[in-house]
Design an enzyme around this catalytic site. Structure first.
Site, PDB file in Angstrom:
ATOM      1  N   SER A  10      24.343  47.823  70.229  1.00 34.47           N
ATOM      2  CA  SER A  10      25.148  46.855  69.481  1.00 34.47           C
ATOM      3  C   SER A  10      26.272  47.584  68.772  1.00 34.47           C
ATOM      4  O   SER A  10      26.042  48.406  67.886  1.00 34.47           O
ATOM      5  CB  SER A  10      24.283  46.134  68.454  1.00 34.47           C
ATOM      6  OG  SER A  10      25.104  45.441  67.539  1.00 34.47           O
ATOM      7  N   HIS A  35      26.552  45.292  73.649  1.00 33.24           N
ATOM      8  CA  HIS A  35      26.186  44.080  72.919  1.00 33.24           C
ATOM      9  C   HIS A  35      27.195  43.851  71.799  1.00 33.24           C
ATOM     10  O   HIS A  35      27.453  44.729  70.987  1.00 33.24           O
ATOM     11  CB  HIS A  35      24.772  44.215  72.352  1.00 33.24           C
ATOM     12  CG  HIS A  35      24.240  42.941  71.778  1.00 33.24           C
ATOM     13  ND1 HIS A  35      23.746  41.925  72.566  1.00 33.24           N
ATOM     14  CD2 HIS A  35      24.119  42.516  70.495  1.00 33.24           C
ATOM     15  CE1 HIS A  35      23.345  40.926  71.791  1.00 33.24           C
ATOM     16  NE2 HIS A  35      23.573  41.257  70.531  1.00 33.24           N
ATOM     17  N   ASP A  37      28.300  41.562  68.688  1.00 30.04           N
ATOM     18  CA  ASP A  37      27.814  40.621  67.681  1.00 30.04           C
ATOM     19  C   ASP A  37      28.977  39.906  66.992  1.00 30.04           C
ATOM     20  O   ASP A  37      29.771  40.533  66.289  1.00 30.04           O
ATOM     21  CB  ASP A  37      26.984  41.352  66.628  1.00 30.04           C
ATOM     22  CG  ASP A  37      25.628  41.765  67.160  1.00 30.04           C
ATOM     23  OD1 ASP A  37      24.882  40.870  67.594  1.00 30.04           O
ATOM     24  OD2 ASP A  37      25.306  42.964  67.141  1.00 30.04           O
ATOM     25  N   MET A  39      30.018  37.214  64.241  1.00 30.94           N
ATOM     26  CA  MET A  39      29.534  36.478  63.075  1.00 30.94           C
ATOM     27  C   MET A  39      30.712  35.844  62.352  1.00 30.94           C
ATOM     28  O   MET A  39      31.783  36.435  62.265  1.00 30.94           O
ATOM     29  CB  MET A  39      28.796  37.419  62.123  1.00 30.94           C
ATOM     30  CG  MET A  39      27.678  38.210  62.778  1.00 30.94           C
ATOM     31  SD  MET A  39      26.804  39.235  61.591  1.00 30.94           S
ATOM     32  CE  MET A  39      25.816  40.254  62.691  1.00 30.94           C
ATOM     33  N   HIS A  68      27.062  37.846  71.747  1.00 34.69           N
ATOM     34  CA  HIS A  68      26.103  37.033  70.998  1.00 34.69           C
ATOM     35  C   HIS A  68      26.867  36.303  69.900  1.00 34.69           C
ATOM     36  O   HIS A  68      27.321  36.905  68.935  1.00 34.69           O
ATOM     37  CB  HIS A  68      25.019  37.965  70.421  1.00 34.69           C
ATOM     38  CG  HIS A  68      24.097  37.304  69.460  1.00 34.69           C
ATOM     39  ND1 HIS A  68      23.305  38.020  68.586  1.00 34.69           N
ATOM     40  CD2 HIS A  68      23.830  36.001  69.217  1.00 34.69           C
ATOM     41  CE1 HIS A  68      22.602  37.179  67.843  1.00 34.69           C
ATOM     42  NE2 HIS A  68      22.894  35.955  68.205  1.00 34.69           N
ATOM     43  N   MET A  70      27.154  34.174  66.823  1.00 33.66           N
ATOM     44  CA  MET A  70      26.496  33.662  65.619  1.00 33.66           C
ATOM     45  C   MET A  70      27.552  32.883  64.848  1.00 33.66           C
ATOM     46  O   MET A  70      27.995  33.271  63.764  1.00 33.66           O
ATOM     47  CB  MET A  70      25.926  34.818  64.791  1.00 33.66           C
ATOM     48  CG  MET A  70      24.718  35.470  65.446  1.00 33.66           C
ATOM     49  SD  MET A  70      24.309  37.076  64.736  1.00 33.66           S
ATOM     50  CE  MET A  70      25.325  38.155  65.768  1.00 33.66           C
ATOM     51  N   MET A 139      15.675  37.001  68.370  1.00 37.54           N
ATOM     52  CA  MET A 139      16.026  37.809  67.212  1.00 37.54           C
ATOM     53  C   MET A 139      14.732  38.287  66.541  1.00 37.54           C
ATOM     54  O   MET A 139      13.865  37.486  66.203  1.00 37.54           O
ATOM     55  CB  MET A 139      16.849  36.984  66.216  1.00 37.54           C
ATOM     56  CG  MET A 139      18.216  36.556  66.732  1.00 37.54           C
ATOM     57  SD  MET A 139      19.259  37.949  67.240  1.00 37.54           S
ATOM     58  CE  MET A 139      19.449  38.817  65.672  1.00 37.54           C
ATOM     59  N   GLY A 144      22.628  38.486  60.818  1.00 36.93           N
ATOM     60  CA  GLY A 144      23.640  38.606  59.780  1.00 36.93           C
ATOM     61  C   GLY A 144      23.996  40.029  59.433  1.00 36.93           C
ATOM     62  O   GLY A 144      25.132  40.329  59.101  1.00 36.93           O
ATOM     63  N   PHE A 145      23.018  40.928  59.547  1.00 43.60           N
ATOM     64  CA  PHE A 145      23.266  42.314  59.156  1.00 43.60           C
ATOM     65  C   PHE A 145      22.501  43.270  60.059  1.00 43.60           C
ATOM     66  O   PHE A 145      21.410  42.946  60.536  1.00 43.60           O
ATOM     67  CB  PHE A 145      22.845  42.554  57.694  1.00 43.60           C
ATOM     68  CG  PHE A 145      23.601  41.716  56.711  1.00 43.60           C
ATOM     69  CD1 PHE A 145      24.849  42.120  56.237  1.00 43.60           C
ATOM     70  CD2 PHE A 145      23.103  40.497  56.281  1.00 43.60           C
ATOM     71  CE1 PHE A 145      25.565  41.327  55.362  1.00 43.60           C
ATOM     72  CE2 PHE A 145      23.808  39.697  55.398  1.00 43.60           C
ATOM     73  CZ  PHE A 145      25.049  40.115  54.929  1.00 43.60           C
ATOM     74  N   GLY A 146      23.067  44.453  60.279  1.00 43.63           N
ATOM     75  CA  GLY A 146      22.383  45.494  61.028  1.00 43.63           C
ATOM     76  C   GLY A 146      21.411  46.257  60.137  1.00 43.63           C
ATOM     77  O   GLY A 146      21.399  46.098  58.919  1.00 43.63           O
ATOM     78  N   GLY A 147      20.584  47.077  60.774  1.00 46.02           N
ATOM     79  CA  GLY A 147      19.724  47.984  60.021  1.00 46.02           C
ATOM     80  C   GLY A 147      18.484  47.362  59.409  1.00 46.02           C
ATOM     81  O   GLY A 147      17.836  47.963  58.550  1.00 46.02           O
ATOM     82  N   ASP A 177      16.475  41.619  69.943  1.00 46.05           N
ATOM     83  CA  ASP A 177      17.532  42.210  69.108  1.00 46.05           C
ATOM     84  C   ASP A 177      17.090  42.242  67.650  1.00 46.05           C
ATOM     85  O   ASP A 177      16.808  41.206  67.059  1.00 46.05           O
ATOM     86  CB  ASP A 177      18.800  41.361  69.259  1.00 46.05           C
ATOM     87  CG  ASP A 177      19.962  41.853  68.401  1.00 46.05           C
ATOM     88  OD1 ASP A 177      19.814  42.879  67.718  1.00 46.05           O
ATOM     89  OD2 ASP A 177      21.026  41.201  68.418  1.00 46.05           O
ATOM     90  N   GLY A 178      17.059  43.456  67.092  1.00 48.40           N
ATOM     91  CA  GLY A 178      16.803  43.606  65.659  1.00 48.40           C
ATOM     92  C   GLY A 178      15.682  44.585  65.361  1.00 48.40           C
ATOM     93  O   GLY A 178      14.523  44.306  65.658  1.00 48.40           O
ATOM     94  N   GLY A 179      16.021  45.724  64.813  1.00 51.11           N
ATOM     95  CA  GLY A 179      15.001  46.693  64.440  1.00 51.11           C
ATOM     96  C   GLY A 179      14.345  47.404  65.609  1.00 51.11           C
ATOM     97  O   GLY A 179      13.286  48.015  65.461  1.00 51.11           O
ATOM     98  N   GLY A 199      21.191  48.892  67.471  1.00 53.60           N
ATOM     99  CA  GLY A 199      22.457  49.232  66.831  1.00 53.60           C
ATOM    100  C   GLY A 199      22.374  50.546  66.099  1.00 53.60           C
ATOM    101  O   GLY A 199      22.715  51.607  66.636  1.00 53.60           O
ATOM    102  N   SER A 200      21.890  50.491  64.868  1.00 56.60           N
ATOM    103  CA  SER A 200      21.813  51.705  64.051  1.00 56.60           C
ATOM    104  C   SER A 200      20.888  52.748  64.665  1.00 56.60           C
ATOM    105  O   SER A 200      21.099  53.952  64.497  1.00 56.60           O
ATOM    106  CB  SER A 200      21.352  51.361  62.624  1.00 56.60           C
ATOM    107  OG  SER A 200      20.181  50.570  62.639  1.00 56.60           O
TER     108      SER A 200
END
Length: 228
Positions: A10, A35, A37, A39, A68, A70, A139, A144-147, A177-179, A199-200
């Site tokens: 991402s 990817h 994102d 928003m 994606h 959002m 998700m 809304g936020f990375g990390g 997607d996420g973590g 992402g991170s």
């Protein structure tokens, strides 16, 4: 049937001062998909990037660009991203007044289409559109936020979607997607996912000693996926 695993960094977590180079490096390091994102500070509490950034990245890579959305409302922006070079466009059912129509619009614009499910969004939206989706994105954090940290209940949801996909007999990608990181990517794969957004976990693990800066972290992810 053996699944092909795809890793989708991402760019939300990339260095935007040198975004083109970041995309080139992460694909050269072994990633499969970019990817993207989007928003709008309305559907989600953050504001990121639009079609112009997608258009500027398209000449930089041949990789699949997975957008994606959002955003709400969603239909108005879909043709812009298709024209900017997106290959896959996914959206949240809550952001569309007519989900079937929005999926059709994405296809008419020449892209593959998908639905995105937040952690507490019911999978029942899939009941009537399995024949129209090319990708289902789950998700594993609230968007809304990375990390953010991975929400474990997503694993049960992933298993449920994998059953739906297998029962449909269709070639639908299942993205999470996420973590997602080296420590849990194999577990996510065993639950049924085949596309992994990180992402991170990727862009925060750059090594100047790597030929393309991200070789080590992507190799570690591939090694974990091989165990799944």
């Amino acid at each position: 049937m053996s699944r092909q695993f795809r890793i989708a960094p991402s760019i939300l977590s990339a260095n935007f001062a040198k975004l083109g180079q970041e995309v080139t490096d992460v694909i050269a390091s072994g990633a499969d998909i970019i990817h993207f994102d989007v928003m709008d500070n309305h559907y989600v509490p953050n504001l990121t990037i639009g079609p112009l950034v997608c258009e500027s990245l398209r000449p930089v890579t041949d990789a699949i660009i997975d957008v994606h959305l959002m955003v709400k409302p969603v239909d108005r922006i879909i043709p812009d991203f298709a024209k900017a070079g997106a290959n896959i466009i996914t959206f949240h059912p809550e952001a569309s007044e007519h989900i079937d129509r929005t999926l059709g619009l994405i296809k008419e614009c020449g892209c593959k289409a998908g639905l995105v499910f937040n952690p507490a969004t019911s999978l029942s939206y899939l009941d009537y559109v399995m024949d129209k989706v090319d990708m289902i994105l789950l998700m594993s954090v609230n968007p809304g936020f990375g990390g953010q940290k991975f929400i474990p209940e997503t694993l049960n949801k992933t298993r449920a979607v994998r059953q739906r996909i297998d029962a449909s007999g269709r070639d639908i990608w299942l993205e999470v997607d996420g973590g997602v990181k080296v420590d849990n990517i194999a577990e996510v794969a065993r639950a049924g996912a085949d596309v992994f957004v990180a992402g991170s976990a990727i862009f925060g693990a750059a090594k100047d000693s790597d030929a393309n800066r991200y070789n080590s972290v992507l190799a570690a992810m591939r090694a974990e996926l091989a165990k799944a």
